[in-house]
Design a protein around this motif. Sequence first.
Motif, mmCIF file in Angstrom:
data_model
loop_
_atom_site.group_PDB
_atom_site.id
_atom_site.type_symbol
_atom_site.label_atom_id
_atom_site.label_comp_id
_atom_site.label_asym_id
_atom_site.label_seq_id
_atom_site.Cartn_x
_atom_site.Cartn_y
_atom_site.Cartn_z
ATOM 1 N N ILE A 222 0.841 -1.200 0.000
ATOM 2 C CA ILE A 222 0.000 0.000 0.000
ATOM 3 C C ILE A 222 0.874 1.247 0.000
ATOM 4 O O ILE A 222 0.588 2.221 -0.707
ATOM 5 N N ILE A 223 1.945 1.226 0.773
ATOM 6 C CA ILE A 223 2.856 2.377 0.788
ATOM 7 C C ILE A 223 3.454 2.574 -0.608
ATOM 8 O O ILE A 223 3.527 3.705 -1.108
ATOM 9 N N LEU A 224 3.853 1.490 -1.253
ATOM 10 C CA LEU A 224 4.361 1.582 -2.624
ATOM 11 C C LEU A 224 3.268 2.076 -3.563
ATOM 12 O O LEU A 224 3.508 2.932 -4.420
ATOM 13 N N TYR A 225 2.069 1.574 -3.419
ATOM 14 C CA TYR A 225 0.934 1.980 -4.240
ATOM 15 C C TYR A 225 0.673 3.483 -4.113
ATOM 16 O O TYR A 225 0.382 4.161 -5.102
ATOM 17 N N LEU A 226 0.784 4.014 -2.906
ATOM 18 C CA LEU A 226 0.585 5.450 -2.705
ATOM 19 C C LEU A 226 1.645 6.271 -3.437
ATOM 20 O O LEU A 226 1.370 7.392 -3.864
#
Length: 191
Positions: free
Chosen positions: A137-141
Amino acid sequence: MSTGTIAQPYEGRIDSTSDAVYRKVGWRLIPLLFLCYIVAYLDRVNVGFAKLQMQGDLQFSDAVYGLGAGIFFIGYFLFEVPSNVVLHRVGARRWIARIMITWGVLSAGTMFVSSPTSFYVIRFLLGAAEAGFFPGIILYLTYWYPAARRGKATSLFLAAIPFAGILGGPFSGWILQGMGGVNGWAHVLCD
């Protein structure tokens, strides 16, 4: 000729347009990610709520229960980086969906635990399945937000932790008591 700077007539419009775009992106992404992280956090802490009933029903010692609860993080640790490599190659939408589906199936499978070995296996597999969720999710953001805006999006996502804490205890207690005390631990662990 003057050496002053030339005014940008559309500068204000660009900022307000980008604000509107990021606001729209935020309203589409953050609520779902927030809800998913509440579920992820509850999944991690519910093993503690289920402890007393589970130990009583399955006759687990404290050592068996502690190892089973902790083995989750071994699977999480081992599969966190590989999961994000696959996420980058396959795409966030598909990989995060795979994480959520696999994790849901394994979580539901927890209600069939009947021995220390099955408890260890399911907890390890749960850790492996959930491993890529948070860093993914952090990468996705990072795909959606530039560095200057990412902090706000990340903080809104991480605000799910206190909400999970506020909702988790009463919700888990209600499930433990609301199921008539019959395998209430199984229902809590598969929520």
